[in-house]
Design a protein around this motif. Structure first.
Motif, PDB file in Angstrom:
ATOM      1  N   ALA A 133       0.835  -1.192   0.000  1.00 38.48           N
ATOM      2  CA  ALA A 133       0.000   0.000   0.000  1.00 38.48           C
ATOM      3  C   ALA A 133       0.874   1.246   0.000  1.00 38.48           C
ATOM      4  O   ALA A 133       0.492   2.295  -0.513  1.00 38.48           O
ATOM      5  N   VAL A 136       1.458   2.335  -3.458  1.00 39.77           N
ATOM      6  CA  VAL A 136       0.317   3.058  -3.996  1.00 39.77           C
ATOM      7  C   VAL A 136       0.353   4.511  -3.521  1.00 39.77           C
ATOM      8  O   VAL A 136       0.156   5.440  -4.301  1.00 39.77           O
ATOM      9  N   LEU A 140       0.675   7.824  -5.702  1.00 40.46           N
ATOM     10  CA  LEU A 140      -0.293   8.925  -5.577  1.00 40.46           C
ATOM     11  C   LEU A 140       0.439  10.233  -5.296  1.00 40.46           C
ATOM     12  O   LEU A 140       0.077  11.289  -5.800  1.00 40.46           O
ATOM     13  N   ILE A 151      -8.724  12.011  -8.722  1.00 44.91           N
ATOM     14  CA  ILE A 151      -8.770  10.548  -8.726  1.00 44.91           C
ATOM     15  C   ILE A 151      -9.283  10.015  -7.398  1.00 44.91           C
ATOM     16  O   ILE A 151     -10.117   9.104  -7.357  1.00 44.91           O
ATOM     17  N   TYR A 155     -12.590   7.872  -7.080  1.00 46.49           N
ATOM     18  CA  TYR A 155     -12.480   6.435  -6.765  1.00 46.49           C
ATOM     19  C   TYR A 155     -12.846   6.117  -5.326  1.00 46.49           C
ATOM     20  O   TYR A 155     -13.682   5.253  -5.071  1.00 46.49           O
ATOM     21  N   ILE A 179      -8.095  13.323 -14.537  1.00 43.39           N
ATOM     22  CA  ILE A 179      -8.266  11.900 -14.225  1.00 43.39           C
ATOM     23  C   ILE A 179      -7.457  11.050 -15.198  1.00 43.39           C
ATOM     24  O   ILE A 179      -6.722  10.149 -14.798  1.00 43.39           O
ATOM     25  N   ARG A 180      -7.553  11.394 -16.467  1.00 43.45           N
ATOM     26  CA  ARG A 180      -6.864  10.595 -17.478  1.00 43.45           C
ATOM     27  C   ARG A 180      -5.349  10.692 -17.308  1.00 43.45           C
ATOM     28  O   ARG A 180      -4.661   9.678 -17.246  1.00 43.45           O
ATOM     29  N   LEU A 183      -4.246   8.881 -14.211  1.00 45.49           N
ATOM     30  CA  LEU A 183      -4.284   7.422 -14.336  1.00 45.49           C
ATOM     31  C   LEU A 183      -3.126   6.913 -15.183  1.00 45.49           C
ATOM     32  O   LEU A 183      -2.568   5.850 -14.906  1.00 45.49           O
ATOM     33  N   ILE A 184      -2.774   7.681 -16.210  1.00 45.05           N
ATOM     34  CA  ILE A 184      -1.627   7.275 -17.043  1.00 45.05           C
ATOM     35  C   ILE A 184      -0.366   7.231 -16.178  1.00 45.05           C
ATOM     36  O   ILE A 184       0.408   6.283 -16.210  1.00 45.05           O
ATOM     37  N   MET A 186      -0.247   6.918 -12.878  1.00 49.82           N
ATOM     38  CA  MET A 186      -0.383   5.836 -11.895  1.00 49.82           C
ATOM     39  C   MET A 186      -0.032   4.492 -12.540  1.00 49.82           C
ATOM     40  O   MET A 186       0.662   3.671 -11.961  1.00 49.82           O
ATOM     41  N   ARG A 187      -0.542   4.320 -13.743  1.00 48.64           N
ATOM     42  CA  ARG A 187      -0.330   3.071 -14.468  1.00 48.64           C
ATOM     43  C   ARG A 187       1.169   2.829 -14.662  1.00 48.64           C
ATOM     44  O   ARG A 187       1.662   1.728 -14.452  1.00 48.64           O
ATOM     45  N   LEU A 190       2.970   2.262 -11.186  1.00 53.07           N
ATOM     46  CA  LEU A 190       2.659   0.974 -10.570  1.00 53.07           C
ATOM     47  C   LEU A 190       3.151  -0.201 -11.403  1.00 53.07           C
ATOM     48  O   LEU A 190       3.076  -1.346 -10.990  1.00 53.07           O
ATOM     49  N   VAL A 192       1.849  -1.241 -14.235  1.00 52.41           N
ATOM     50  CA  VAL A 192       0.778  -1.987 -14.883  1.00 52.41           C
ATOM     51  C   VAL A 192       1.184  -2.180 -16.330  1.00 52.41           C
ATOM     52  O   VAL A 192       1.581  -1.241 -16.987  1.00 52.41           O
ATOM     53  N   TRP A 194      -0.540  -3.037 -18.874  1.00 53.55           N
ATOM     54  CA  TRP A 194      -1.506  -2.704 -19.921  1.00 53.55           C
ATOM     55  C   TRP A 194      -1.613  -1.227 -20.085  1.00 53.55           C
ATOM     56  O   TRP A 194      -1.605  -0.496 -19.130  1.00 53.55           O
TER      57      TRP A 194
ATOM     58  N   PHE B  45      -6.203   1.302 -17.089  1.00 59.02           N
ATOM     59  CA  PHE B  45      -6.710   2.197 -16.033  1.00 59.02           C
ATOM     60  C   PHE B  45      -7.386   1.384 -14.927  1.00 59.02           C
ATOM     61  O   PHE B  45      -7.255   1.683 -13.746  1.00 59.02           O
ATOM     62  N   ALA B  48      -4.878  -0.202 -12.742  1.00 61.20           N
ATOM     63  CA  ALA B  48      -4.311   0.801 -11.828  1.00 61.20           C
ATOM     64  C   ALA B  48      -5.294   1.111 -10.704  1.00 61.20           C
ATOM     65  O   ALA B  48      -4.908   1.194  -9.528  1.00 61.20           O
TER      66      ALA B  48
END
Lengths: 194, 257
Positions: A133, A136, A140, A151, A155, A179-180, A183-184, A186-187, A190, A192, A194, B45, B48
């Motif tokens: 955590a 995360v 953030l 965000i 969320y 937000i977009r 999120l990019i 964050m992705r 993290l 991610v 994808w 997204f 995430a």
């Protein structure tokens, strides 16, 4: 429970276990469902509690979500995303439905969108415990303040982006962009894939 | 094209379930089926967002497990091929037997009545939900108005039991917005009560009760009807609250006037 590198649950590959379990659940395997429960009840309940902010309602919604996981496990398609994300998406949607529905509107003003506090002793010895955590939080923290605010309000607060725009007092298009872009970031932070 | 681009920019809010439930969400989901780049973006997204969700994990009540398992034992699952079968051959199995026509007509009538009732229910739920939503939106607008008022002043003060209380005050709007952080959660039978205390001792108004959620943060709470010279205060009272404060406030904030 396995702790993966970086302390993360890796939805791709790392949690193939859970994907496999869910596939067995789809065939009516109650033992497999118990294993899924033990891995994900903590995350499901925690997220719902974070959004709904009421212990009794959180438990009610969590039970509905977990039962839905059992009932509709056949709809889970590993090609479209991980089991963790499938379950957490159901949980978040139900939580949002609940807070935006009639009964919760009155209590709404008491909700805030703070980032969850540091994981404490009360966290289950489950997938939850293996999560980083802190990571995360770190990611953030890497967002701009307006991105982070948009965000987390959307969320964790369960607000629609229209409501976020009103709350923050900026244009809808600005919130969409925040937000977009957030999120990019964050992705990427993290990892991610994808 | 402009419209499509506009839809595309909704991928972020969609992944956070932050579109308006209903028409807007449906519209984006239809777009999702035609758009080549959207599904990948939404998927990333969502993964995430999942991490954000996992970070909030906490132990559920222990008795929940038994409840879920007993519900599971009673609940039939959708068959594995359910969706696909329905899409593949929807009406093939209906045989055109005349004998069944009357029965069919009767069934249709029942179905129509059931549908009508369902529609009425949905309509009233919808209008109730709309009403509640517009109330919530009005509330949010009011909070935003206070926070962005030209005379908004922010005052933060510690309480005698720990934690802080932050008040955004607008004299011109006669309103304040309250947030608290780190106030201890109270034992059963006790609750925080909010007060506006006027200059004269008998001018004390209860402004409601405050429950501290597990994370220790509350707010924003809008309090209206603030008068010049009012002091905002919080006391710890028996659950259910009292008409007048029975103890010394844990914090008192003289409001700007």
């Amino acid at each position: 429970m396995r702790v993966t590198e970086g302390g993360f649950v890796r939805p791709e590959g790392g949690e193939e276990n859970l994907d496999g379990l869910l596939t067995r659940v789809a065939r009516g395997d109650q033992g497999a469902f118990e294993a899924v429960y033990d891995s994900l009840a903590g995350p499901v309940y925690g997220l719902i509690n974070r959004v709904v902010r009421d212990a009794a309602q959180s438990e009610e919604v969590s039970q509905e979500v977990l039962l839905e996981v059992w009932r509709t496990a056949a709809r889970f398609d590993p090609a479209k995303g991980s089991a963790v994300t499938w379950v957490m998406t159901i949980a978040h949607r139900r939580a949002v439905d609940r807070v935006r529905s009639a009964t919760a509107a009155a209590a709404r003003e008491f909700r805030s969108a703070e980032v969850p506090p540091r994981l404490s002793d009360e966290v289950a010895d489950s997938v939850a415990a293996s999560l980083d955590a802190e990571r995360v939080r770190h990611c953030l923290d890497g967002l701009t303040e307006p991105q982070r605010e948009s965000i987390t309000l959307a969320y964790y607060g369960g607000y629609s982006y229209r409501q976020v725009a009103q709350l923050v007092g900026v244009a809808l298009s600005t919130i969409k962009t925040r937000i977009r872009d957030g999120l990019i970031r964050m992705r990427e932070c993290l990892g991610v894939t994808w | 094209m402009a419209l499509r681009q506009d839809l595309h920019s909704l991928a972020g809010p969609y992944a956070l379930d932050a579109l308006d439930i209903g028409a807007e969400q449906d519209r984006f989901e239809r777009h999702l089926q035609r758009c080549h780049t959207c599904p990948g973006e939404v998927r990333g997204f969502r993964e995430a967002a999942t991490r954000l969700g996992l970070a909030a994990a906490r132990q559920p009540p222990p008795e929940m497990r038994a409840r879920v398992m007993s519900a599971v034992a009673r609940t039939r699952q959708i068959p594995a091929s359910d969706d696909r079968a329905r899409h593949a051959r929807p009406v093939q199995r209906l045989r055109p037997v005349t004998r069944l026509a009357w029965a069919g007509a009767a069934v249709s009538l029942v179905a129509a009545v059931v549908l009508a009732i369902a529609l009425v229910n949905t309509q009233s739920q919808l209008s109730r939900a709309r009403q509640q939503l517009s109330q919530a939106q009005a509330q949010l607008q009011a909070i935003t108005a206070v926070q962005t008022a030209t005379d908004a002043k922010v005052i933060t003060k510690g309480t005698s039991v720990g934690g802080t209380v932050t008040v955004v005050s607008s004299v011109s709007l006669h309103q304040i917005v309250l947030r608290t952080s780190g106030l201890p959660r109270l034992k059963a039978g006790k609750i925080y009560q909010l007060w506006l205390i006027g200059k004269k001792p008998n001018k004390i108004r209860s402004e409601g009760l405050l429950v501290i959620p597990p994370n220790g943060h509350t707010g924003p709470v809008l309090i209206s009807g603030v008068l010049a010279g009012d002091t905002f205060g919080v006391t710890v009272e028996p659950a259910g609250g009292t008409i007048q404060p029975t103890v010394t406030p844990i914090v008192g904030i003289p409001l700007p006037s």
